[in-house]
Design a protein around this motif. Structure first.
Motif, PDB file in Angstrom:
ATOM      1  N   UNK A  17       0.835  -1.171  -0.042  1.00 21.52           N
ATOM      2  CA  UNK A  17       0.131  -0.052  -0.064  1.00 21.52           C
ATOM      3  C   UNK A  17       0.820   1.177  -0.153  1.00 21.52           C
ATOM      4  N   UNK A  18       0.788   2.160  -0.990  1.00 13.74           N
ATOM      5  CA  UNK A  18       1.453   3.213  -1.001  1.00 13.74           C
ATOM      6  C   UNK A  18       0.552   4.675  -0.939  1.00 13.74           C
ATOM      7  N   UNK A  19       0.893   5.471   0.082  1.00  9.56           N
ATOM      8  CA  UNK A  19      -0.080   6.465   0.833  1.00  9.56           C
ATOM      9  C   UNK A  19       0.987   7.660   0.725  1.00  9.56           C
ATOM     10  N   UNK A  20       0.666   8.875  -0.076  1.00  8.38           N
ATOM     11  CA  UNK A  20       1.422  10.027   0.310  1.00  8.38           C
ATOM     12  C   UNK A  20       0.942  10.429   1.610  1.00  8.38           C
ATOM     13  N   UNK A  21       1.719  10.607   2.697  1.00  6.29           N
ATOM     14  CA  UNK A  21       1.448  11.239   4.251  1.00  6.29           C
ATOM     15  C   UNK A  21       1.390  12.608   3.884  1.00  6.29           C
ATOM     16  N   UNK A  22       2.254  13.273   3.164  1.00  7.53           N
ATOM     17  CA  UNK A  22       2.583  14.770   3.121  1.00  7.53           C
ATOM     18  C   UNK A  22       2.619  14.981   1.744  1.00  7.53           C
ATOM     19  N   UNK A  23       1.628  15.984   1.171  1.00  6.12           N
ATOM     20  CA  UNK A  23       1.766  16.212  -0.228  1.00  6.12           C
ATOM     21  C   UNK A  23       1.211  17.755  -0.560  1.00  6.12           C
ATOM     22  N   UNK A  24       0.609  18.119  -1.663  1.00  3.36           N
ATOM     23  CA  UNK A  24       0.223  19.604  -1.958  1.00  3.36           C
ATOM     24  C   UNK A  24      -0.952  20.112  -0.681  1.00  3.36           C
ATOM     25  N   UNK A  25      -1.349  19.269  -0.108  1.00  2.59           N
ATOM     26  CA  UNK A  25      -2.206  19.693   1.052  1.00  2.59           C
ATOM     27  C   UNK A  25      -1.357  20.631   2.034  1.00  2.59           C
ATOM     28  N   UNK A  26       0.003  20.108   2.140  1.00  7.98           N
ATOM     29  CA  UNK A  26       0.654  20.732   3.312  1.00  7.98           C
ATOM     30  C   UNK A  26       2.085  21.188   2.861  1.00  7.98           C
ATOM     31  N   UNK A  27       2.480  20.778   1.721  1.00  3.58           N
ATOM     32  CA  UNK A  27       3.874  21.020   0.983  1.00  3.58           C
ATOM     33  C   UNK A  27       4.039  21.799  -0.232  1.00  3.58           C
ATOM     34  N   UNK A  28       4.642  22.648  -0.306  1.00  6.25           N
ATOM     35  CA  UNK A  28       4.783  23.384  -1.597  1.00  6.25           C
ATOM     36  C   UNK A  28       5.568  22.838  -2.463  1.00  6.25           C
ATOM     37  N   UNK A  29       6.836  22.488  -1.880  1.00  5.77           N
ATOM     38  CA  UNK A  29       7.697  21.830  -2.826  1.00  5.77           C
ATOM     39  C   UNK A  29       7.643  20.480  -3.024  1.00  5.77           C
ATOM     40  N   UNK A  30       7.082  20.108  -4.398  1.00 10.43           N
ATOM     41  CA  UNK A  30       6.522  18.723  -4.695  1.00 10.43           C
ATOM     42  C   UNK A  30       7.921  17.688  -4.452  1.00 10.43           C
ATOM     43  N   UNK A  31       9.036  18.224  -4.396  1.00  8.16           N
ATOM     44  CA  UNK A  31      10.110  17.029  -4.358  1.00  8.16           C
ATOM     45  C   UNK A  31      10.317  16.765  -2.592  1.00  8.16           C
ATOM     46  N   UNK A  32       9.444  17.497  -2.001  1.00  2.78           N
ATOM     47  CA  UNK A  32       9.534  17.058  -0.481  1.00  2.78           C
ATOM     48  C   UNK A  32       8.378  16.500   0.042  1.00  2.78           C
ATOM     49  N   UNK A  33       7.138  15.983  -0.932  1.00  6.64           N
ATOM     50  CA  UNK A  33       6.126  15.231  -0.516  1.00  6.64           C
ATOM     51  C   UNK A  33       6.930  14.002   0.206  1.00  6.64           C
ATOM     52  N   UNK A  34       5.959  13.360   0.914  1.00  3.80           N
ATOM     53  CA  UNK A  34       6.508  12.264   1.465  1.00  3.80           C
ATOM     54  C   UNK A  34       5.529  10.858   1.296  1.00  3.80           C
ATOM     55  N   UNK A  35       6.147   9.971   0.626  1.00  6.18           N
ATOM     56  CA  UNK A  35       5.494   8.752   0.464  1.00  6.18           C
ATOM     57  C   UNK A  35       5.816   7.457   1.486  1.00  6.18           C
ATOM     58  N   UNK A  36       4.659   6.653   1.805  1.00  4.35           N
ATOM     59  CA  UNK A  36       4.808   5.645   2.685  1.00  4.35           C
ATOM     60  C   UNK A  36       4.354   4.453   2.023  1.00  4.35           C
ATOM     61  N   UNK A  37       5.280   3.256   2.109  1.00  2.69           N
ATOM     62  CA  UNK A  37       4.806   2.131   1.472  1.00  2.69           C
ATOM     63  C   UNK A  37       4.813   1.056   2.526  1.00  2.69           C
ATOM     64  N   UNK A  38       3.755   0.442   2.607  1.00  2.00           N
ATOM     65  CA  UNK A  38       3.796  -0.721   3.612  1.00  2.00           C
ATOM     66  C   UNK A  38       3.187  -1.938   3.138  1.00  2.00           C
ATOM     67  N   UNK A  39       3.822  -2.904   3.652  1.00  2.00           N
ATOM     68  CA  UNK A  39       3.297  -4.411   3.302  1.00  2.00           C
ATOM     69  C   UNK A  39       3.436  -5.169   4.731  1.00  2.00           C
TER      70      UNK A  39
END
Length: 268
Positions: free
Chosen positions: A241-263
């Motif tokens: 399961x891949x979910x972006x925890x931090x994205x455009x909702x709270x981060x301006x720089x898209x290179x700083x989005x935070x993805x979490x992958x879990x299995x």
């Protein structure tokens, strides 16, 4: 009190809480005329009119329109008012349902942001997850494509046609770890992080890995997760399961989005 023991419009406004401007408007449209007019054309009201003023305030708070109230000004029966109140009640129920759905979306976003803030400096870790539901999309038909966008657009269009709330965050679902390693840019399916969905993610221990970057950028995360599992003797099974925890909702720089992958970790 003034003018033959009547209430001036200002006094009546203070007693009833209805703004003076609204009382004037009610008078002008014939909904709630003043009891009398003075020589100076000032409006005056009786104490008995406070009862009707309260009725009008109640109806306004219920969402019953001035047009509907005007239609019942001279003909008001239990049958008529029952119909008005039942229709207004249904409209409020719809609004309440919409507000609950909005609160649900906001709740998911708040939870993801909090998880992202907690894990912002993490790389790989083992977490205990409670079971939760989500909405899983159909199998993507473009799994060998170089970009996930065509499949994502198909998923979003299908969701809209099905009447789903597309404001919920979207996650990427890989059938297994092998799929995630071979093509981390093209998930098997997409899903909505919607707790009202019918698909259940099992609870238990999960291996969670994090990476910063824009959508579709795994940056070696699958391999790092596999290496961690081998080093710690962890057996992995099931979907990723891949979910972006931090994205455009709270981060301006898209290179700083935070993805979490879990299995899920298979425990003996």
């Amino acid at each position: 009190m003034s003018f033959k023991g009547l209430l001036s419009i200002s006094e009546f406004s203070k007693l009833t809480g209805i703004p003076r401007s609204k009382l004037i408007y009610y008078d002008e449209i014939g909904l709630f005329p003043a009891a009398e007019r003075g020589d100076n054309n000032y409006r005056y009201y009786t104490l008995n009119q406070i009862i009707i003023a309260g009725f009008l305030s109640d109806m306004a708070s219920f969402g019953i329109s001035l047009k509907e109230l005007l239609a019942t000004k001279d003909v008001r029966t239990p049958e008529i008012m029952l119909d008005l109140l039942e229709r207004a009640s249904k409209e409020h129920q719809k609004k309440i349902a919409q507000l609950r759905e909005t609160l649900s979306v906001m709740g998911v976003m708040i939870k993801l942001i909090k998880e992202g803030m907690r894990a912002s400096n993490a790389d790989i870790e083992v977490l205990d997850y409670a079971p939760h539901n989500f909405i899983l999309g159909k199998e993507n038909l473009h799994q060998e494509a170089s970009t996930f966008y065509p499949a994502w657009l198909t998923f979003m269009n299908s969701a809209q046609k099905a009447g789903l709330n597309i404001k919920y965050p979207v996650g990427a679902y890989f059938n297994d770890m092998d799929r995630f390693v071979k093509n981390p840019n093209m998930p098997s399916r997409f899903y909505f992080v919607n707790p009202h969905g019918k698909t259940l993610r099992e609870g238990g221990k999960y291996l969670a890995g994090y990476v910063r970057g824009f959508y579709g950028q795994a940056d070696g995360l699958p391999e790092r997760m596999l290496n961690y599992a081998k080093e710690h003797g962890l057996k992995l099974a099931g979907p990723v399961y891949n979910t972006f925890l931090l994205d455009e909702i709270c981060i301006i720089d898209h290179e700083q989005y935070l993805l979490r992958a879990s299995i899920k970790i298979v425990e003996d």
